[in-house]
Design a protein around this motif. Structure first.
Motif, PDB file in Angstrom:
ATOM      1  N   ILE A 334     -31.053  45.785 -41.057  1.00 29.72           N
ATOM      2  CA  ILE A 334     -30.508  44.468 -41.392  1.00 29.72           C
ATOM      3  C   ILE A 334     -31.644  43.457 -41.282  1.00 29.72           C
ATOM      4  CG2 ILE A 334     -28.828  42.684 -40.787  1.00 29.72           C
ATOM      5  CD1 ILE A 334     -27.157  44.892 -39.447  1.00 29.72           C
ATOM      6  N   THR A 335     -31.901  42.717 -42.346  1.00 30.11           N
ATOM      7  CA  THR A 335     -32.988  41.750 -42.335  1.00 30.11           C
ATOM      8  C   THR A 335     -32.710  40.642 -43.348  1.00 30.11           C
ATOM      9  OG1 THR A 335     -35.379  41.460 -42.574  1.00 30.11           O
ATOM     10  CG2 THR A 335     -34.327  43.088 -44.008  1.00 30.11           C
ATOM     11  N   LYS A 336     -33.388  39.526 -43.207  1.00 28.48           N
ATOM     12  CA  LYS A 336     -33.162  38.379 -44.088  1.00 28.48           C
ATOM     13  C   LYS A 336     -33.687  38.640 -45.494  1.00 28.48           C
ATOM     14  CE  LYS A 336     -33.508  33.336 -43.972  1.00 28.48           C
ATOM     15  NZ  LYS A 336     -32.081  33.107 -43.745  1.00 28.48           N
ATOM     16  N   TYR A 337     -34.872  39.253 -45.590  1.00 30.83           N
ATOM     17  CA  TYR A 337     -35.419  39.594 -46.901  1.00 30.83           C
ATOM     18  C   TYR A 337     -36.401  40.761 -46.744  1.00 30.83           C
ATOM     19  CZ  TYR A 337     -39.553  36.943 -45.457  1.00 30.83           C
ATOM     20  OH  TYR A 337     -40.652  36.484 -44.788  1.00 30.83           O
ATOM     21  N   ILE A 338     -36.663  41.444 -47.860  1.00 29.72           N
ATOM     22  CA  ILE A 338     -37.628  42.541 -47.896  1.00 29.72           C
ATOM     23  C   ILE A 338     -38.576  42.267 -49.053  1.00 29.72           C
ATOM     24  CG2 ILE A 338     -37.963  45.022 -48.184  1.00 29.72           C
ATOM     25  CD1 ILE A 338     -35.042  45.387 -47.239  1.00 29.72           C
ATOM     26  N   VAL A 349     -28.454  49.497 -45.676  1.00 24.18           N
ATOM     27  CA  VAL A 349     -29.432  48.409 -45.638  1.00 24.18           C
ATOM     28  C   VAL A 349     -28.723  47.145 -46.096  1.00 24.18           C
ATOM     29  CG1 VAL A 349     -31.552  47.460 -46.630  1.00 24.18           C
ATOM     30  CG2 VAL A 349     -31.420  49.895 -46.065  1.00 24.18           C
ATOM     31  N   GLU A 350     -28.834  46.095 -45.317  1.00 22.75           N
ATOM     32  CA  GLU A 350     -28.245  44.809 -45.704  1.00 22.75           C
ATOM     33  C   GLU A 350     -29.321  43.745 -45.595  1.00 22.75           C
ATOM     34  OE1 GLU A 350     -24.595  41.778 -44.540  1.00 22.75           O
ATOM     35  OE2 GLU A 350     -24.385  43.935 -44.227  1.00 22.75           O
ATOM     36  N   ASP A 364     -25.036  52.551 -48.169  1.00 23.05           N
ATOM     37  CA  ASP A 364     -25.089  51.477 -49.170  1.00 23.05           C
ATOM     38  C   ASP A 364     -26.309  50.589 -48.975  1.00 23.05           C
ATOM     39  OD1 ASP A 364     -22.634  52.482 -49.922  1.00 23.05           O
ATOM     40  OD2 ASP A 364     -21.503  50.976 -48.781  1.00 23.05           O
ATOM     41  N   VAL A 365     -26.690  49.916 -50.069  1.00 26.94           N
ATOM     42  CA  VAL A 365     -27.665  48.832 -50.021  1.00 26.94           C
ATOM     43  C   VAL A 365     -26.932  47.566 -50.449  1.00 26.94           C
ATOM     44  CG1 VAL A 365     -29.796  47.872 -50.961  1.00 26.94           C
ATOM     45  CG2 VAL A 365     -29.638  50.327 -50.479  1.00 26.94           C
TER      46      VAL A 365
END
Length: 532
Positions: A334-338, A349-350, A364-365
């Motif tokens: 879980i992260t703000k951006y990649i 992954v969210e 899921d993504v």
């Protein structure tokens, strides 16, 4: 022969005081003029020639000195009592009686000691020894006190490094390694952490006058510890309840399965490899590694670093991988951006956005938040991929694959390739084996070299067939899962742009026109778009 000190004895001859001087034997101590003169003075013998007495003593031989007229009263045996400065010892020195004087008895000596106030430690064996052998001008310890037995302070023995090093390693080539700084002291569940060696209070002593002498004061200590620690039944040992790390802070032992990094992971901390969870209050700077058996939580951001977690990875801000950053979690990410990073999760992954990155998820993504876009890179998910927008007007290469987890799909592809290679090798070997068999059936006897080669080909064929059977079984299972995965989908809450590649299980297509608010699924052997 026993050493004997010199001594003296006064006798009377028709009221004439006569002093007998006896020289020491076997290195004993001679008498002194002072001792003799003091004795004579105590017994009223005066008017003698001091020179004659002095000369007789100095001769260091047995001799007799006539002193002067006197009362003729006989002298009793005399005891001189000496008290040590610390009052721990009473020493007695005896002078013989005159020729017909009285000898001391045990009761007399005991009475003398009592008169002096002695109450403790009287050595009756020494008194008996003197009475049995009567050696004069010799010190006898007639009473001796008991010295206190001093105890020991309580101590704590620690079974872990209480002062981890923060010094970087200097390599042979002169460079400095800021990664391995040994900042973590790992501990296993059940491991002994410390032992308390209790204080020994000691024992009081006593001087010859009966006064109690206390031992020196000792310091007591106790085991101080926090959570995740157990105390032994006797209260002298502590053990860790969890696998994690141990620290000593202000004399108190702490064990945690969460390793707290108060600021950034950088040259001040080095790389982190921890058997529990890691909580980083700052960011993870470029080039550093964080490995945890459980979760990793980063309050800041992650640069081009390596993060590996046995559980989840949570990055409060985002990941700017600069095409070198890698994050691998057996759980979720879980992260703000990649951005420009490789992110792999066994779960889901969210994130808020994905830019030019390789992202894989067993489930899921989900690209949510108000932007929620995927722009460039490869996105793989065992379940679904959901985003606001996918691709871009600039035509950045964006690939979305769903229907099987990335790991399984990669294994599926590897098995497919291996099966093809095995089949090709069998097709190459089989004609050779067939030819050899025909020769044997025709009665041709093979020479040793050809027979060995034939046997090797037959054995190798058996090995290939066995491996093919194993690979085929695994491949069929994955194929069935891929077919079932055709129910996976891609949902677009706003726009998907031309040039985007969509793969669902074993079917792929390239988006030719911009589509909006659509769901992309596999139906009837093809990929179809439908409205949300």
């Amino acid at each position: 022969m026993e050493q004997i000190n010199g001594y003296y004895q006064v006798t009377w001859a028709d009221k004439m005081a006569v002093c007998h001087i006896y020289a020491p034997k076997e290195g004993g101590v001679p008498v002194t003029y002072k001792d003799v003169s003091n004795f004579l003075s105590r017994h009223g013998v005066e008017g003698y020639t001091e020179y004659d007495l002095h000369q007789a003593i100095q001769s260091n031989q047995d001799c007799v000195v006539q002193l002067s007229q006197g009362s003729g009263i006989e002298f009793s045996e005399y005891v001189e009592t000496i008290i040590s400065l610390d009052k721990m010892k009473i020493t007695c020195k005896f002078t013989p009686p005159s020729e017909h004087g009285n000898l001391l008895t045990k009761q007399d000596i005991m009475a003398e000691l009592t008169t002096r106030g002695v109450k403790f430690g009287i050595c009756e064996e020494t008194i008996d020894d003197f009475l049995a052998h009567r050696t004069y001008n010799t010190e006898y310890v007639m009473a001796e006190g008991k010295a206190p037995r001093h105890g020991k302070d309580a101590t704590i023995e620690y079974f872990f490094n209480t002062n981890p090093s923060l010094k970087p390693k200097h390599n042979e080539d002169g460079s400095v390694d800021y990664h391995d700084l040994n900042t973590i002291c790992p501990v296993e569940k059940g491991q002994k952490l410390a032992t308390l060696h209790p204080m020994d209070p000691g024992e009081p002593g006593q001087d010859v006058f009966g006064k109690v002498i206390p031992p020196r004061t000792v310091k007591n200590r106790k085991l101080e510890y926090g959570l995740n620690i157990s105390l032994s039944e006797d209260g002298n040992d502590i053990f860790s309840d969890v696998t994690g790390h141990v620290t000593l802070q202000g004399g108190k032992v702490f064990v945690s399965d969460v390793y707290e990094v108060p600021a950034d992971v950088d040259a001040s901390t080095g790389d982190i490899n921890y058997s529990g969870s890691v909580h980083i209050r700052g960011s993870v700077r470029g080039g550093f590694t964080v490995i945890a058996e459980n979760n990793i939580v980063v309050e800041g951001s992650v640069e081009d670093a390596l993060l590996q977690a046995g559980g989840d990875i949570i990055v409060r801000h985002g990941i700017q991988g600069m095409q070198r950053g890698v994050m691998e979690a057996k759980g979720n990410v879980i992260t703000k951006y990649i951005e420009n990073a490789k992110v792999f999760a066994g779960g889901y992954v969210e994130t808020g956005s994905i830019i030019y990155s390789e992202v894989g998820a067993g489930e899921d993504v989900i690209v949510a938040e108000h932007k929620g876009f995927i722009n460039g890179g490869i996105i793989r998910a065992g379940g679904k991929v959901s985003a606001n927008s996918i691709g871009s007007t600039m035509g950045s290469k964006t690939i979305v694959e769903v229907g099987m987890s990335p790991e399984k799909k990669e294994r599926y592809n590897v098995l497919q390739k291996e099966l093809e290679q095995s089949q090709a090798e069998l097709e190459k070997i089989q004609p050779i084996i067939t030819k050899y068999k025909q020769l044997i059936m025709a009665g041709t006897k093979l020479d040793p070299k050809n027979r060995m080669y034939f046997n090797q080909l037959v054995e190798h064929t058996k090995e290939i067939n066995q491996q093919v059977a194993e690979d085929k079984e695994e491949f069929d299972v994955l194929h069935q899962e891929m077919v079932a995965g055709k129910h996976a989908k891609v949902t677009v809450r706003k726009d998907i742009y031309p040039g985007t590649v969509i793969s669902i299980s074993d079917t792929s297509c390239v988006v030719k026109d911009k589509r909006s608010y659509c769901c992309i699924e596999h139906k009837n052997g093809e990929i179809v778009f439908s409205n949300l």
